[in-house]
Scaffold this motif. Structure first.
Motif, PDB file in Angstrom:
ATOM      1  N   ARG A  96       0.847  -1.188   0.000  1.00 30.59           N
ATOM      2  CA  ARG A  96       0.000   0.000   0.000  1.00 30.59           C
ATOM      3  C   ARG A  96       0.884   1.239   0.000  1.00 30.59           C
ATOM      4  NH1 ARG A  96      -5.210  -0.832   2.041  1.00 30.59           N
ATOM      5  NH2 ARG A  96      -5.519   1.327   1.402  1.00 30.59           N
ATOM      6  N   VAL A  97       0.333   2.344  -0.449  1.00 26.33           N
ATOM      7  CA  VAL A  97       1.061   3.602  -0.330  1.00 26.33           C
ATOM      8  C   VAL A  97       0.896   4.116   1.096  1.00 26.33           C
ATOM      9  CG1 VAL A  97       0.785   4.213  -2.752  1.00 26.33           C
ATOM     10  CG2 VAL A  97      -0.943   4.943  -1.110  1.00 26.33           C
ATOM     11  N   SER A  98       1.911   4.811   1.601  1.00 24.70           N
ATOM     12  CA  SER A  98       1.750   5.419   2.916  1.00 24.70           C
ATOM     13  C   SER A  98       2.102   6.899   2.826  1.00 24.70           C
ATOM     14  CB  SER A  98       2.605   4.704   3.959  1.00 24.70           C
ATOM     15  OG  SER A  98       3.954   4.758   3.589  1.00 24.70           O
ATOM     16  N   ARG A  99       1.473   7.651   3.691  1.00 21.78           N
ATOM     17  CA  ARG A  99       1.613   9.108   3.649  1.00 21.78           C
ATOM     18  C   ARG A  99       3.010   9.530   4.068  1.00 21.78           C
ATOM     19  NH1 ARG A  99      -2.624  12.459   2.846  1.00 21.78           N
ATOM     20  NH2 ARG A  99      -2.395  14.435   3.950  1.00 21.78           N
ATOM     21  N   PRO A 100       3.723  10.270   3.204  1.00 19.12           N
ATOM     22  CA  PRO A 100       5.075  10.723   3.567  1.00 19.12           C
ATOM     23  C   PRO A 100       4.989  11.898   4.547  1.00 19.12           C
ATOM     24  CG  PRO A 100       4.477  11.635   1.444  1.00 19.12           C
ATOM     25  CD  PRO A 100       3.314  10.777   1.876  1.00 19.12           C
ATOM     26  N   ASN A 101       6.067  12.184   5.279  1.00 14.54           N
ATOM     27  CA  ASN A 101       6.107  13.351   6.158  1.00 14.54           C
ATOM     28  C   ASN A 101       6.420  14.626   5.390  1.00 14.54           C
ATOM     29  OD1 ASN A 101       5.650  11.842   8.526  1.00 14.54           O
ATOM     30  ND2 ASN A 101       7.804  11.228   8.538  1.00 14.54           N
ATOM     31  N   GLU A 102       7.139  14.464   4.272  1.00 13.54           N
ATOM     32  CA  GLU A 102       7.508  15.626   3.469  1.00 13.54           C
ATOM     33  C   GLU A 102       7.597  15.223   2.007  1.00 13.54           C
ATOM     34  OE1 GLU A 102      11.247  16.683   5.291  1.00 13.54           O
ATOM     35  OE2 GLU A 102      12.276  15.082   4.236  1.00 13.54           O
ATOM     36  N   VAL A 103       7.466  16.225   1.151  1.00 10.43           N
ATOM     37  CA  VAL A 103       7.496  15.992  -0.286  1.00 10.43           C
ATOM     38  C   VAL A 103       8.446  17.008  -0.912  1.00 10.43           C
ATOM     39  CG1 VAL A 103       6.158  16.002  -2.419  1.00 10.43           C
ATOM     40  CG2 VAL A 103       5.096  15.204  -0.309  1.00 10.43           C
ATOM     41  N   THR A 104       9.427  16.539  -1.653  1.00 11.38           N
ATOM     42  CA  THR A 104      10.389  17.430  -2.301  1.00 11.38           C
ATOM     43  C   THR A 104      10.236  17.377  -3.820  1.00 11.38           C
ATOM     44  OG1 THR A 104      11.964  16.948  -0.529  1.00 11.38           O
ATOM     45  CG2 THR A 104      12.855  17.996  -2.498  1.00 11.38           C
ATOM     46  N   GLY A 105      10.033  18.541  -4.415  1.00 13.44           N
ATOM     47  CA  GLY A 105      10.143  18.657  -5.875  1.00 13.44           C
ATOM     48  C   GLY A 105       9.017  18.097  -6.715  1.00 13.44           C
ATOM     49  N   VAL A 106       7.903  17.748  -6.125  1.00 16.37           N
ATOM     50  CA  VAL A 106       6.808  17.194  -6.923  1.00 16.37           C
ATOM     51  C   VAL A 106       5.689  18.207  -7.110  1.00 16.37           C
ATOM     52  CG1 VAL A 106       5.069  15.383  -7.080  1.00 16.37           C
ATOM     53  CG2 VAL A 106       7.319  14.856  -6.143  1.00 16.37           C
ATOM     54  N   LEU A 107       5.341  18.874  -6.008  1.00 16.42           N
ATOM     55  CA  LEU A 107       4.291  19.890  -6.045  1.00 16.42           C
ATOM     56  C   LEU A 107       4.959  21.248  -6.219  1.00 16.42           C
ATOM     57  CD1 LEU A 107       2.442  18.562  -2.881  1.00 16.42           C
ATOM     58  CD2 LEU A 107       1.915  18.026  -5.261  1.00 16.42           C
ATOM     59  N   SER A 108       4.217  22.226  -6.763  1.00 20.68           N
ATOM     60  CA  SER A 108       4.816  23.565  -6.781  1.00 20.68           C
ATOM     61  C   SER A 108       3.982  24.515  -5.934  1.00 20.68           C
ATOM     62  CB  SER A 108       5.007  24.071  -8.205  1.00 20.68           C
ATOM     63  OG  SER A 108       3.796  24.141  -8.872  1.00 20.68           O
ATOM     64  N   CYS A 109       4.667  25.423  -5.272  1.00 20.01           N
ATOM     65  CA  CYS A 109       4.023  26.343  -4.339  1.00 20.01           C
ATOM     66  C   CYS A 109       3.159  27.342  -5.105  1.00 20.01           C
ATOM     67  CB  CYS A 109       5.097  27.072  -3.524  1.00 20.01           C
ATOM     68  SG  CYS A 109       4.395  28.168  -2.287  1.00 20.01           S
ATOM     69  N   PRO A 110       1.917  27.576  -4.647  1.00 23.78           N
ATOM     70  CA  PRO A 110       1.035  28.525  -5.341  1.00 23.78           C
ATOM     71  C   PRO A 110       1.425  29.988  -5.132  1.00 23.78           C
ATOM     72  CG  PRO A 110      -0.068  27.591  -3.424  1.00 23.78           C
ATOM     73  CD  PRO A 110       1.256  26.885  -3.543  1.00 23.78           C
ATOM     74  N   ASN A 111       2.351  30.258  -4.219  1.00 26.05           N
ATOM     75  CA  ASN A 111       2.776  31.634  -3.948  1.00 26.05           C
ATOM     76  C   ASN A 111       3.850  32.055  -4.958  1.00 26.05           C
ATOM     77  OD1 ASN A 111       3.877  33.993  -2.986  1.00 26.05           O
ATOM     78  ND2 ASN A 111       4.580  33.111  -1.034  1.00 26.05           N
ATOM     79  N   ALA A 112       3.489  32.994  -5.849  1.00 21.20           N
ATOM     80  CA  ALA A 112       4.405  33.408  -6.926  1.00 21.20           C
ATOM     81  C   ALA A 112       5.674  34.059  -6.378  1.00 21.20           C
ATOM     82  CB  ALA A 112       3.697  34.362  -7.881  1.00 21.20           C
ATOM     83  N   ASN A 113       5.622  34.576  -5.152  1.00 23.97           N
ATOM     84  CA  ASN A 113       6.793  35.227  -4.560  1.00 23.97           C
ATOM     85  C   ASN A 113       7.658  34.280  -3.747  1.00 23.97           C
ATOM     86  OD1 ASN A 113       6.112  37.790  -5.593  1.00 23.97           O
ATOM     87  ND2 ASN A 113       4.592  38.015  -3.948  1.00 23.97           N
ATOM     88  N   CYS A 114       7.244  33.029  -3.667  1.00 26.72           N
ATOM     89  CA  CYS A 114       8.000  32.040  -2.890  1.00 26.72           C
ATOM     90  C   CYS A 114       9.344  31.778  -3.565  1.00 26.72           C
ATOM     91  CB  CYS A 114       7.198  30.743  -2.800  1.00 26.72           C
ATOM     92  SG  CYS A 114       8.063  29.428  -1.928  1.00 26.72           S
ATOM     93  N   ILE A 115      10.389  31.593  -2.761  1.00 27.52           N
ATOM     94  CA  ILE A 115      11.724  31.368  -3.327  1.00 27.52           C
ATOM     95  C   ILE A 115      11.763  30.111  -4.195  1.00 27.52           C
ATOM     96  CG2 ILE A 115      12.574  30.082  -1.308  1.00 27.52           C
ATOM     97  CD1 ILE A 115      15.297  31.472  -1.780  1.00 27.52           C
ATOM     98  N   SER A 116      10.832  29.181  -3.942  1.00 27.64           N
ATOM     99  CA  SER A 116      10.838  27.938  -4.731  1.00 27.64           C
ATOM    100  C   SER A 116      10.169  28.122  -6.090  1.00 27.64           C
ATOM    101  CB  SER A 116      10.139  26.811  -3.961  1.00 27.64           C
ATOM    102  OG  SER A 116       8.751  27.041  -3.875  1.00 27.64           O
ATOM    103  N   THR A 117       9.490  29.273  -6.306  1.00 31.07           N
ATOM    104  CA  THR A 117       8.786  29.466  -7.587  1.00 31.07           C
ATOM    105  C   THR A 117       9.260  30.684  -8.366  1.00 31.07           C
ATOM    106  OG1 THR A 117       7.053  30.668  -6.404  1.00 31.07           O
ATOM    107  CG2 THR A 117       6.622  28.349  -6.899  1.00 31.07           C
ATOM    108  N   ASP A 118      10.115  31.523  -7.769  1.00 29.03           N
ATOM    109  CA  ASP A 118      10.447  32.783  -8.455  1.00 29.03           C
ATOM    110  C   ASP A 118      11.695  32.698  -9.327  1.00 29.03           C
ATOM    111  OD1 ASP A 118      12.478  32.751  -6.664  1.00 29.03           O
ATOM    112  OD2 ASP A 118      12.019  34.657  -5.694  1.00 29.03           O
TER     113      ASP A 118
END
Ligand code: CTP
Ligand code: ZN
Length: 153
Positions: A96-118
């Motif tokens: 089965r899949v299990s819920r991770p504690n953190e996710v890196t590099g798969v989702l993108s932040c909806p905040n356009a000013n976030c350092i991960s999206t600018d």
């Protein structure tokens, strides 16, 4: 399983992601980074009848055994998914899949000013909450429609 239930062919070696919530197959492909350009042999069944879920989606990836980290992210959109590792046409592992504690590099932040999206070369990073995910850089919380934030790059 009866023959009439087999909508997509069996695979010889690879991974079958079964019991995906109906309608989520394309988001599963996006999370796994699979698109036409990746050249992989992939079969998708959508809204296939299922005893357990009513309707389910199924994704079969030939020639690639997905690892636990890759599939755990899927739990965010397909909590009931089962991962079947197939070798020589036989299912040799099922988990089965299990819920991770953190996710890196798969989702993108909806905040356009976030350092991960600018435009900075920074991978996105989210902490997984009970009811959503929180950007580690700017604390933006995504609760609904997580799949709208899958970065298809
Ligand atoms: N499968 C496949 N190719 C194979 C073997 C299995 O595509 N060579 C698929 C089956 O079609 C099914 C999934 O992998 O969708 C799991 O196979 P199996 O464990 O044989 O089926 P079930 O017992 O029905 O699985 P579960 O109990 O998890 O519902
Ligand atoms: Zn952010």
């Amino acid at each position: 399983m009866t023959d009439t239930e087999l909508r997509v062919s069996k695979i010889e070696d690879g991974t079958v992601i079964d019991h995906i919530s109906g309608g989520q197959a394309l988001n599963v492909l996006a999370i796994l980074g699979i698109d036409g350009g990746s050249g992989e042999e992939v079969s998708v069944g959508m809204n296939v009848p299922s005893d357990r879920l009513g309707r389910k989606d199924v994704v079969k990836v030939e020639g690639r055994e997905l690892n636990q980290d890759e599939v755990d992210v899927l739990s965010l959109i397909a909590p009931a998914a089962t991962i079947n590792i197939v070798r020589g046409f036989d299912v040799v592992e099922k988990h089965r899949v299990s819920r991770p504690n953190e996710v890196t590099g798969v989702l993108s932040c909806p905040n356009a000013n976030c350092i991960s999206t600018d435009g900075e070369p920074v991978d996105s990073h989210f902490e997984v909450l009970d009811d959503g995910v929180r950007c580690t850089y700017c604390d933006t919380i995504v609760r609904e429609s997580i799949t709208a934030h899958v970065s298809v790059t």
